[in-house]
Design a protein around this motif. Sequence first.
Motif, PDB file in Angstrom:
ATOM      1  N   UNK A 213      67.132  46.813 -17.045  1.00 11.35           N
ATOM      2  CA  UNK A 213      67.811  46.571 -18.322  1.00 11.35           C
ATOM      3  C   UNK A 213      67.287  47.489 -19.423  1.00 11.35           C
TER       4      UNK A 213
ATOM      5  N   UNK B 217      69.105  50.582 -21.459  1.00  7.63           N
ATOM      6  CA  UNK B 217      69.218  50.639 -22.915  1.00  7.63           C
ATOM      7  C   UNK B 217      68.808  52.020 -23.425  1.00  7.63           C
TER       8      UNK B 217
ATOM      9  N   UNK C 112      68.770  38.154 -21.341  1.00 11.33           N
ATOM     10  CA  UNK C 112      68.693  39.462 -21.996  1.00 11.33           C
ATOM     11  C   UNK C 112      68.588  39.336 -23.509  1.00 11.33           C
ATOM     12  N   UNK C 113      69.281  38.365 -24.085  1.00 10.46           N
ATOM     13  CA  UNK C 113      69.433  38.333 -25.545  1.00 10.46           C
ATOM     14  C   UNK C 113      68.567  37.282 -26.236  1.00 10.46           C
TER      15      UNK C 113
ATOM     16  N   UNK D 271      67.581  45.783 -31.773  1.00  6.66           N
ATOM     17  CA  UNK D 271      68.907  46.384 -31.679  1.00  6.66           C
ATOM     18  C   UNK D 271      69.737  45.712 -30.577  1.00  6.66           C
ATOM     19  N   UNK D 272      69.112  45.557 -29.429  1.00  5.22           N
ATOM     20  CA  UNK D 272      69.810  44.955 -28.285  1.00  5.22           C
ATOM     21  C   UNK D 272      70.308  43.544 -28.614  1.00  5.22           C
TER      22      UNK D 272
ATOM     23  N   UNK E 158      73.181  41.159 -32.586  1.00  4.77           N
ATOM     24  CA  UNK E 158      74.507  40.536 -32.755  1.00  4.77           C
ATOM     25  C   UNK E 158      74.563  39.183 -32.044  1.00  4.77           C
ATOM     26  N   UNK E 159      74.083  39.176 -30.805  1.00  2.00           N
ATOM     27  CA  UNK E 159      74.125  37.927 -30.039  1.00  2.00           C
ATOM     28  C   UNK E 159      73.347  36.817 -30.751  1.00  2.00           C
TER      29      UNK E 159
ATOM     30  N   UNK F 183      74.326  50.165 -27.876  1.00  2.00           N
ATOM     31  CA  UNK F 183      73.002  49.523 -27.879  1.00  2.00           C
ATOM     32  C   UNK F 183      73.066  48.086 -28.386  1.00  2.00           C
ATOM     33  N   UNK F 184      74.159  47.717 -29.091  1.00  2.00           N
ATOM     34  CA  UNK F 184      74.226  46.397 -29.724  1.00  2.00           C
ATOM     35  C   UNK F 184      75.290  45.485 -29.133  1.00  2.00           C
TER      36      UNK F 184
ATOM     37  N   UNK G 204      77.281  42.654 -27.626  1.00  2.00           N
ATOM     38  CA  UNK G 204      76.694  41.307 -27.624  1.00  2.00           C
ATOM     39  C   UNK G 204      76.615  40.600 -26.269  1.00  2.00           C
TER      40      UNK G 204
ATOM     41  N   UNK H 156      78.665  45.359 -22.725  1.00  2.00           N
ATOM     42  CA  UNK H 156      77.903  46.608 -22.796  1.00  2.00           C
ATOM     43  C   UNK H 156      78.322  47.546 -21.660  1.00  2.00           C
TER      44      UNK H 156
END
Lengths: 244, 305
Positions: A16, A20, A68-69, A231-232, A235-236, B50-51, B53, B58
């Motif tokens: 992962x 990225x 992941x988030x 960054x990753x 949003x989530x 990169x962002x 959600x 992605x």
Amino acid sequence: MNDLLEYTLRLGDDALIAAQRTGEWIAAAPQLEEDVALGNVALDQLGQARSLLQYAGSLDGRTEDELAYFRDEREFRNLQLCELPTGDFAHAMARLLYFATYQHLLYDELRSSADETLAGVAGKAVKEVAYHVDHATQWVLRLGDGTDESHRRMQAALEALWPYTAEMFASDDVVRRLSVAVDPSTLEEEWTRRVTAVIDESTCERPTSSYQHSGGRSGRHTEHMGFLLAELQHVARSHPGATW
Amino acid sequence: MDFQATIDADGRIEPRDAMPDGYRKTLIRQIAQHAHSEIIGMQPEGNWISRAPSLRRKAILMAKVQDEAGHGLYLYAAAETLGVDRADLLDLLHSGKQKYSSIFNYPTLTWADIGAIGWLVDGAAIVNQVPLCRCSYGPYARAMVRVCKEESFHQRQGFEILYTLSKGTEAQKAMAQDALNRWWWPSLMMFGPPDAASTHSEQSMAWGIKRHSNDELRQRFVDMTVPQADVLGLRVPDDGLVYEDGHYRFTEPDFTELYDVVKGNGPCNQQRLSHRVKAHQDGAWVREAAAAYAEKQAARKESAA
């Protein structure tokens, strides 16, 4: 945490975080063919990450996206090598050579694991990473044996990342207890043989640094990791519970 | 068969065929600008890789931006069949002498913009490009067949992003509506100026490069898109929109904005071009190394033979 979950997270987080970083090259590569090629690599790495994180999640009731988030930095198990900033194109190729050669040896062994899911993921991934190794090898040769500038940059990149390679082969109780895992210490000799053969042919010098970083497998990362995750995950995490 | 006879018979002109200079020049300009649009278009969407959600989104977005690099590659290859070089065309882009689609000079501010670009921008691109699959120049027409297949896939993915948002939380719905509000008018302007003000159209129509007028294509896009907005439960930001005689009548976009953006005065013109130039310059030593290595290898082969 149970050993199988811990082990699967290591492999999944490697893929992962590598994806990225590799993805940062899309729309920024030295030539259009390379945007496509590195796009392929990033997609392969992300695909491996998803399969592995789905499996890890199935072991403790989480989804790939929750893993992941919604994990914090100290819960990530990836190698520090994968999280280091992108750097120049020589750094990208040095990292890919080191990492993909390791992944290739690892997945090749893991294909015969008694764990059918891990063996299945490895069976598919081993073909993908064989291409990554080939791609990185071609570029290390071109850059090492290209111009004076490219030789200097390739040498610098190989040296800068070398101190992050021993972590790949560190053995511990988890891999020793877990019969379906590959003990990575068994891969080091062949990895060194393959990587140094490429470095020799590229006319670069083998890095000699004896200092080696470690900590990724226990969730101790570099200062860069926090920004990568910010960054990753931003949003989530701004919309908890939302579906996308 | 000579050039005009081939055109009149709706046949294809191939690279080795004789063709008027103007036809060649027009095609080089159009195909190059199309290729430039593909590679500049990687930036507004690449901005969200990169962002993204979810991991699924992605992966889809990465694949999409990668497709655009692929489209750029085969469009430059199509242009090269007309006797130009990709490196020279890139120089023309980098020096600002050739343009790319103005739509990519708008910023992607939220995740919903990735949906809006797929749905509206790729939707408009498809309306523009489907007729190009029948363009009189063979290599361009064939490249367009492949591009259109992938674009329609992208358009469905964009719609699906917005569909998911519009069925989501209040914040997600608001994000989707905001994206539609910002992308609607620039998307309408993707078809170019109104027919009365279009400078290249007439000759391109006669040459079989262009098949429909800008206004016809714009109408087709609106007719296709408005019912889709209804499915999304989003409001098209046009108070003048009415359904009449099988078509949606709509308010004409403010074309002074288009002319302004074309001239360089859009929100991201400087940013897009300097990002592209920087990637190219940062990669110069890599391309030089590859060339030097290839030369060394060739010399080694020669001395071994």
